[in-house]
Write an enzyme that holds these catalytic residues in place. Structure first.
Site, PDB file in Angstrom:
ATOM      1  N   GLN A  93       0.821  -1.218   0.000  1.00 11.28           N
ATOM      2  CA  GLN A  93       0.000   0.000   0.000  1.00 11.28           C
ATOM      3  C   GLN A  93       0.860   1.277   0.000  1.00 11.28           C
ATOM      4  O   GLN A  93       0.469   2.296  -0.575  1.00 11.28           O
ATOM      5  CB  GLN A  93      -0.915  -0.013   1.220  1.00 11.28           C
ATOM      6  CG  GLN A  93      -2.199   0.730   0.982  1.00 11.28           C
ATOM      7  CD  GLN A  93      -3.175   0.578   2.129  1.00 11.28           C
ATOM      8  OE1 GLN A  93      -2.798   0.714   3.295  1.00 11.28           O
ATOM      9  NE2 GLN A  93      -4.415   0.303   1.804  1.00 11.28           N
TER      10      GLN A  93
ATOM     11  N   ILE B 118      10.566   5.184  -5.227  1.00  8.73           N
ATOM     12  CA  ILE B 118       9.994   3.874  -5.582  1.00  8.73           C
ATOM     13  C   ILE B 118      11.072   2.962  -6.186  1.00  8.73           C
ATOM     14  O   ILE B 118      11.130   1.768  -5.906  1.00  8.73           O
ATOM     15  CB  ILE B 118       8.784   4.054  -6.533  1.00  8.73           C
ATOM     16  CG1 ILE B 118       7.625   4.705  -5.771  1.00  8.73           C
ATOM     17  CG2 ILE B 118       8.363   2.723  -7.161  1.00  8.73           C
ATOM     18  CD1 ILE B 118       6.438   5.128  -6.624  1.00  8.73           C
TER      19      ILE B 118
ATOM     20  N   GLY C 113      14.139   3.151  -5.393  1.00  7.80           N
ATOM     21  CA  GLY C 113      15.177   2.922  -4.383  1.00  7.80           C
ATOM     22  C   GLY C 113      16.549   3.236  -4.959  1.00  7.80           C
ATOM     23  O   GLY C 113      16.700   4.182  -5.741  1.00  7.80           O
TER      24      GLY C 113
ATOM     25  N   GLU D  92      11.230  30.990 -17.128  1.00 12.77           N
ATOM     26  CA  GLU D  92       9.961  31.664 -17.473  1.00 12.77           C
ATOM     27  C   GLU D  92       9.202  32.107 -16.213  1.00 12.77           C
ATOM     28  O   GLU D  92       7.970  32.094 -16.166  1.00 12.77           O
ATOM     29  CB  GLU D  92       9.126  30.799 -18.411  1.00 12.77           C
ATOM     30  CG  GLU D  92       9.899  30.537 -19.703  1.00 12.77           C
ATOM     31  CD  GLU D  92       9.079  30.214 -20.905  1.00 12.77           C
ATOM     32  OE1 GLU D  92       7.913  30.657 -20.975  1.00 12.77           O
ATOM     33  OE2 GLU D  92       9.623  29.554 -21.801  1.00 12.77           O
TER      34      GLU D  92
HETATM   35  N1  CAA Z   1       0.375  41.274 -20.023  1.00 12.85           N
HETATM   36  C1  CAA Z   1       0.358  42.568 -20.423  1.00 12.85           C
HETATM   37  N2  CAA Z   1       0.816  43.586 -19.652  1.00 12.85           N
HETATM   38  C2  CAA Z   1       1.312  43.267 -18.441  1.00 12.85           C
HETATM   39  C3  CAA Z   1       1.358  41.950 -17.970  1.00 12.85           C
HETATM   40  C4  CAA Z   1       0.852  40.933 -18.821  1.00 12.85           C
HETATM   41  N3  CAA Z   1       0.857  39.642 -18.429  1.00 12.85           N
HETATM   42  N4  CAA Z   1       1.912  41.937 -16.743  1.00 12.85           N
HETATM   43  C5  CAA Z   1       2.193  43.201 -16.430  1.00 12.85           C
HETATM   44  N5  CAA Z   1       1.825  44.006 -17.463  1.00 12.85           N
HETATM   45  C6  CAA Z   1       1.934  45.460 -17.512  1.00 12.85           C
HETATM   46  C7  CAA Z   1       1.224  46.093 -16.331  1.00 12.85           C
HETATM   47  O1  CAA Z   1      -0.155  46.258 -16.591  1.00 12.85           O
HETATM   48  C8  CAA Z   1       1.947  47.418 -16.205  1.00 12.85           C
HETATM   49  O2  CAA Z   1       1.442  48.282 -17.194  1.00 12.85           O
HETATM   50  P1  CAA Z   1       1.192  49.879 -16.918  1.00 12.85           P
HETATM   51  O3  CAA Z   1       2.558  50.484 -16.884  1.00 12.85           O
HETATM   52  O4  CAA Z   1       0.401  50.316 -18.090  1.00 12.85           O
HETATM   53  O5  CAA Z   1       0.478  49.964 -15.615  1.00 12.85           O
HETATM   54  C9  CAA Z   1       3.383  47.061 -16.602  1.00 12.85           C
HETATM   55  O6  CAA Z   1       3.293  45.864 -17.385  1.00 12.85           O
HETATM   56  C10 CAA Z   1       4.276  46.819 -15.404  1.00 12.85           C
HETATM   57  O7  CAA Z   1       3.686  45.779 -14.666  1.00 12.85           O
HETATM   58  P2  CAA Z   1       4.023  45.485 -13.136  1.00 12.85           P
HETATM   59  O8  CAA Z   1       4.010  46.771 -12.383  1.00 12.85           O
HETATM   60  O9  CAA Z   1       3.183  44.363 -12.670  1.00 12.85           O
HETATM   61  O10 CAA Z   1       5.574  45.017 -13.264  1.00 12.85           O
HETATM   62  P3  CAA Z   1       6.608  44.550 -12.177  1.00 12.85           P
HETATM   63  O11 CAA Z   1       7.884  45.232 -12.378  1.00 12.85           O
HETATM   64  O12 CAA Z   1       5.973  44.579 -10.819  1.00 12.85           O
HETATM   65  O13 CAA Z   1       6.906  43.023 -12.620  1.00 12.85           O
HETATM   66  C11 CAA Z   1       6.675  40.653 -12.645  1.00 12.85           C
HETATM   67  C12 CAA Z   1       6.002  42.048 -12.670  1.00 12.85           C
HETATM   68  C13 CAA Z   1       5.496  39.709 -12.706  1.00 12.85           C
HETATM   69  C14 CAA Z   1       7.454  40.388 -11.366  1.00 12.85           C
HETATM   70  C15 CAA Z   1       7.586  40.496 -13.880  1.00 12.85           C
HETATM   71  O14 CAA Z   1       8.776  41.248 -13.752  1.00 12.85           O
HETATM   72  C16 CAA Z   1       7.957  39.038 -14.170  1.00 12.85           C
HETATM   73  O15 CAA Z   1       7.172  38.277 -14.746  1.00 12.85           O
HETATM   74  N6  CAA Z   1       9.192  38.639 -13.786  1.00 12.85           N
HETATM   75  C17 CAA Z   1       9.701  37.312 -14.160  1.00 12.85           C
HETATM   76  C18 CAA Z   1      10.457  37.400 -15.442  1.00 12.85           C
HETATM   77  C19 CAA Z   1      10.519  36.093 -16.151  1.00 12.85           C
HETATM   78  O16 CAA Z   1       9.574  35.308 -16.172  1.00 12.85           O
HETATM   79  N7  CAA Z   1      11.635  35.845 -16.814  1.00 12.85           N
HETATM   80  C20 CAA Z   1      11.781  34.667 -17.608  1.00 12.85           C
HETATM   81  C21 CAA Z   1      12.760  34.897 -18.697  1.00 12.85           C
HETATM   82  S1  CAA Z   1      12.478  33.985 -20.148  1.00 12.85           S
HETATM   83  C22 CAA Z   1      13.084  32.433 -19.908  1.00 12.85           C
HETATM   84  O17 CAA Z   1      13.240  31.984 -18.824  1.00 12.85           O
HETATM   85  C23 CAA Z   1      13.307  31.666 -21.158  1.00 12.85           C
HETATM   86  C24 CAA Z   1      13.879  30.311 -21.044  1.00 12.85           C
HETATM   87  O18 CAA Z   1      15.001  30.114 -20.672  1.00 12.85           O
HETATM   88  C25 CAA Z   1      13.087  29.151 -21.460  1.00 12.85           C
END
Ligand code: CAA
Length: 388
Positions: free
Chosen positions: A279, A337, A339, A363
């Site tokens: 189990q 599982i 081991g 991402e």
């Molecule tokens: N769609 C459209 N607009 C968006 C949005 C979305 N999903 N998210 C935020 N916005 C807009 C907001 O509305 C805001 O617009 P205004 O200026 O008109 O008000 C603007 O963008 C700024 O938004 P925030 O104030 O929310 O921004 P923030 O600085 O607080 O950051 C965060 C938000 C979510 C932390 C963002 O920085 C984030 O996602 N960080 C993680 C980055 C990331 O995922 N990197 C991955 C790199 S790619 C990768 O990894 C590839 C790989 O190797 C496979």
């Protein structure tokens, strides 16, 4: 509520599962061991129409929906997580923003050859000093006549060593914060585009990443993607779609580990019976299968919303958060599982465990997904785009 896949989704499921089982899985362990980029498999992905799945056929793609795409990424990643992410970056992070924001003239050069898989794309947002805080980037783009001069570095660029072009983000007006960021498409032949040595990684070793340096890199105004200042929103919207791809990749890794553990439990005997009759093992398998199914539902829901053209930041973040944490839990239990056999490279589960970890990081880390989910809950109330 209809949980049935439609005809095209079913065809994509069967085709990608068959391809992954026959052509990808047999080489996955060697790709990992040798940190070898799967060039031949990437050509096959192109032949099968899997490199620009959601791009309309007129632009070289296959024109299927995001649910089909999630199904395909799960199956390809079940075969090999490295191959899955190479495909996901080209589809979600390169083709998707180019398809949405490029002009028709730009699409001829920057979309059609990439959606068909003749060329490969990558995505440059992360920098050595700004990963999660993507808004505060150091890369600058200075306008000079009809050109921009890019200066800075982007790191951990998946597909970077092989990619023919990058969708890259740079500050054109740092005083405007996120509204001062601009997107560009830059080809690898551009003057001042430097591909640094590839990273040495814990997992997904067949997928290569590296730093790209922009050393006074000249980019024509004709290669700007969207308007000046629109870049941060392009990046965030792109990641809403990309996170569906990573959730699906995590699902593929988790399912591969779960299936290996289930098969092992039917063969391996302890205390006179196959361990599947204990189990303690049954409970683990039940939890693994349940969590994988729940993660798949979240992933397909986010994909469904993308297909409807509805903002799906919250749903994509939930799918990516949950699926990647499930992948870590399931691969950990799979090793348990097995081991001692789970800890040695003769069996695949240690590779699945190493491959799963990156899904909680790239991402957007799990912490960033929680920030995105919480921000949406607090702004729009407890219910999502579907009213529940
Ligand atoms: N769609 C459209 N607009 C968006 C949005 C979305 N999903 N998210 C935020 N916005 C807009 C907001 O509305 C805001 O617009 P205004 O200026 O008109 O008000 C603007 O963008 C700024 O938004 P925030 O104030 O929310 O921004 P923030 O600085 O607080 O950051 C965060 C938000 C979510 C932390 C963002 O920085 C984030 O996602 N960080 C993680 C980055 C990331 O995922 N990197 C991955 C790199 S790619 C990768 O990894 C590839 C790989 O190797 C496979």
């Amino acid at each position: 509520m209809d949980f049935q896949l439609d005809d095209i989704q079913t065809q994509i499921r069967d085709m990608t599962q068959d391809f992954a089982a026959k052509e990808i899985r047999p080489v996955a362990s060697a790709l990992d061991e040798e940190s070898r980029y799967p060039e031949e498999l990437v050509k096959r992905l192109a032949e099968l129409g899997l490199m620009g799945m959601m791009v309309p056929e007129e632009w070289g793609g296959t024109g299927v929906d995001a649910v089909s795409y999630a199904i395909a990424i799960e199956n390809i990643s079940w075969g090999c997580a490295s191959t899955g992410v190479i495909m996901s970056v080209n589809n979600s992070l390169y083709c998707d923003p180019v398809e949405k924001f490029a002009t028709d003239e730009q699409k001829k050069r920057h979309l059609a050859p990439f959606a068909s898989g003749a060329k490969l794309g990558c995505f440059g947002l992360t920098e050595p000093m700004s990963g999660s805080d993507a808004q505060h980037m150091n890369t600058r783009a200075e306008k000079k006549g009809d050109k921009y001069i890019l200066r800075g570095q982007k790191n951990f660029i998946t597909n970077g060593p092989q990619a023919d072009a990058i969708v890259v983000f740079a500050a054109t007006d740092p005083s405007k914060g996120s509204r001062g960021t601009t997107a560009f498409v830059v080809g690898r032949d551009a003057k001042g585009y430097v591909i640094e040595p590839k990273d040495k990684k814990l997992g997904i070793r067949g997928s290569h990443s590296c730093t790209i340096t922009f050393d006074e890199c000249e980019v024509s105004e004709a290669d700007r993607l969207g308007d000046e200042g629109q870049g941060f929103k392009i990046a965030m919207g792109t990641l809403d779609g990309g996170r569906i791809g990573i959730a699906a990749q995590a699902l593929g890794i988790a399912r591969a580990a779960y299936e290996a553990a289930r098969d092992w439990s039917l063969e391996r005997k302890a205390f006179g019976v196959p361990i599947s009759q204990h189990q303690a093992i049954q409970f683990k398998l039940a939890d693994m299968a349940t969590q994988i199914d729940a993660a798949r539902m979240l992933t397909w829901r986010a994909a469904y919303l993308k297909d409807k053209g509805v903002r799906h930041s919250r749903e994509s973040a939930m799918a990516k958060l949950y699926a990647s944490e499930v992948a870590m839990r399931v691969t950990t239990e799979a090793i348990q599982i097995f081991g001692g056999y789970g800890y040695v490279t003769e069996y695949p589960v240690e590779r699945h465990f190493r491959d799963a970890k990156i899904c909680e990081i790239y991402e957007g880390t799990s912490e960033i997904q929680r920030i995105v989910i919480a921000a949406n809950l607090l702004k729009s109330g407890p219910f999502g785009a579907l009213g529940y």
